[in-house]
Design an enzyme around this catalytic site. Structure first.
Site, PDB file in Angstrom:
ATOM      1  N   THR A 123      39.229   2.227  -7.399  1.00 40.55           N
ATOM      2  CA  THR A 123      37.921   2.369  -6.573  1.00 40.55           C
ATOM      3  C   THR A 123      38.321   2.921  -5.046  1.00 40.55           C
ATOM      4  O   THR A 123      37.831   2.816  -4.027  1.00 40.55           O
ATOM      5  CB  THR A 123      37.025   1.090  -6.418  1.00 40.55           C
ATOM      6  OG1 THR A 123      37.821   0.313  -6.151  1.00 40.55           O
ATOM      7  CG2 THR A 123      36.545   1.154  -7.750  1.00 40.55           C
ATOM      8  N   GLY A 170      39.048   4.808  -1.951  1.00 36.77           N
ATOM      9  CA  GLY A 170      38.582   5.984  -1.381  1.00 36.77           C
ATOM     10  C   GLY A 170      36.900   6.074  -1.707  1.00 36.77           C
ATOM     11  O   GLY A 170      36.478   7.183  -1.375  1.00 36.77           O
ATOM     12  N   THR A 171      36.316   5.302  -2.257  1.00 39.04           N
ATOM     13  CA  THR A 171      35.127   5.366  -2.596  1.00 39.04           C
ATOM     14  C   THR A 171      33.939   5.526  -1.611  1.00 39.04           C
ATOM     15  O   THR A 171      32.905   6.463  -1.652  1.00 39.04           O
ATOM     16  CB  THR A 171      34.379   4.145  -3.620  1.00 39.04           C
ATOM     17  OG1 THR A 171      34.807   3.274  -2.823  1.00 39.04           O
ATOM     18  CG2 THR A 171      35.058   4.011  -4.936  1.00 39.04           C
ATOM     19  N   GLY A 172      34.201   4.915  -0.702  1.00 40.27           N
ATOM     20  CA  GLY A 172      33.415   5.296   0.730  1.00 40.27           C
ATOM     21  C   GLY A 172      33.468   6.702   1.372  1.00 40.27           C
ATOM     22  O   GLY A 172      32.542   7.160   1.492  1.00 40.27           O
ATOM     23  N   CYS A 173      34.677   6.951   1.289  1.00 44.03           N
ATOM     24  CA  CYS A 173      35.135   8.236   2.009  1.00 44.03           C
ATOM     25  C   CYS A 173      34.533   9.423   0.927  1.00 44.03           C
ATOM     26  O   CYS A 173      33.894  10.251   1.512  1.00 44.03           O
ATOM     27  CB  CYS A 173      36.653   8.257   2.138  1.00 44.03           C
ATOM     28  SG  CYS A 173      37.509   7.216   2.975  1.00 44.03           S
ATOM     29  N   LYS A 178      25.396   0.380   0.935  1.00 41.37           N
ATOM     30  CA  LYS A 178      25.857   0.469  -0.418  1.00 41.37           C
ATOM     31  C   LYS A 178      25.867  -0.875  -0.933  1.00 41.37           C
ATOM     32  O   LYS A 178      26.607  -1.792  -0.279  1.00 41.37           O
ATOM     33  CB  LYS A 178      27.001   1.044  -0.298  1.00 41.37           C
ATOM     34  CG  LYS A 178      26.939   2.499   0.235  1.00 41.37           C
ATOM     35  CD  LYS A 178      28.395   3.205   0.434  1.00 41.37           C
ATOM     36  CE  LYS A 178      29.281   2.613   1.486  1.00 41.37           C
ATOM     37  NZ  LYS A 178      30.533   3.393   1.878  1.00 41.37           N
TER      38      LYS A 178
END
Length: 269
Positions: free
Chosen positions: A210, A212-215, A175
């Site tokens: 932003t 928690g974007t990866g989760c 990412k």
């Protein structure tokens, strides 16, 4: 109608923006039934992480046993594991229950900077969990820590992806949210499969919301794989989902606020 059932193995976020809470919200919005195994309880909000309590290994084992015995799990998302002992415990259980479609989000640092994976545990994550994953979703700092390389340009990204493949990951999504942060109006991700690669681009939003974007991205990916979607389609849906979630902020909290988990559905309606 058979409802796909999925599992998240991750930490609890008392602020509701990341971890187990974000995963379950995403699963619900993508039409799959979510189950969970909590590896740690954190005290956090949009301003930071104030306490981390690892769950005893026996309790993690019991949670996994309970889920595996009663549910038909089609896909698993792994997030925060925290330390070497928990990684070993989860790896042993994955070996025992033989879940398919394991998506690894190698959670290491919270949005506010708190450490969520001990440095000594990186090798265990790389050797015990990563080879079991069909797909891994590191951001650039996480990719650097796991591969032991520096990522300054696209050639470095290709090199890191090759290392991930050599470590056992089938599909690697690196990412690009941390790449060229001040120079580009687009956020670019690189997706490497066994057959080749492709890239995804979306607008870069100037927002602090932003958390928690990866989760959320990896949970959406897991849900799509559980529904039988091909990897490329699953990744593209997850990219669109998280782009909508960031682009329509909820403006909650006084720091790094959570993303909007129902924004993508609203766009579809």
């Amino acid at each position: 109608m058979v409802i796909p059932q999925v599992l998240t193995i991750a930490g609890s976020d008392s602020g509701g923006g990341a971890g187990i809470q974000a995963d379950l919200k995403t699963f619900q919005m993508r039409g799959v039934f979510g189950t969970s195994v909590i590896t740690a309880v954190t005290a956090q909000n949009t301003l930071g992480v104030f306490d981390i309590h690892p769950i005893p290994l026996a309790s993690i084992q019991a949670q996994l046993r309970a889920v595996a015995k009663d549910f038909s799990i089609s896909a698993v998302k792994i997030g925060m594991l925290g330390n070497t002992e928990i990684i070993q415990c989860v790896a042993d259980c994955l070996e025992q229950y033989q879940f398919s479609h394991i998506v690894l989000d190698p959670v290491m640092i919270a949005k506010g900077g708190a450490t969520l994976l001990e440095q000594s545990a990186v090798a265990a994550l790389k050797n015990l969990i990563l080879p079991k994953a069909c797909l891994i979703t590191p951001n650039i700092p996480e990719a650097e820590r796991i591969t032991g390389t520096q990522i300054k340009n696209e050639a470095d990204i290709f090199n890191a992806a090759q290392i991930f493949h050599e470590l056992g990951a089938n599909t690697v999504v690196i990412k690009g949210g941390h790449h060229n942060n001040s120079q580009s109006k687009l956020c670019k991700d690189w997706v490497f499969t066994q057959k080749g690669y492709f890239t995804l681009e979306a607008p870069r939003f100037a927002t602090p919301h932003t958390h928690g974007t990866g989760c959320t991205f990896s949970a959406c990916l897991t849900a799509e794989l559980a529904k039988g979607k091909p990897v490329e389609q699953a990744v593209r849906t997850a990219k669109n989902y998280i782009t909508a979630a960031i682009g329509h902020p909820l403006n909650i909290g006084h720091g790094h606020g959570p993303t909007n988990h129902w924004a993508y559905q609203n766009e579809q309606d």
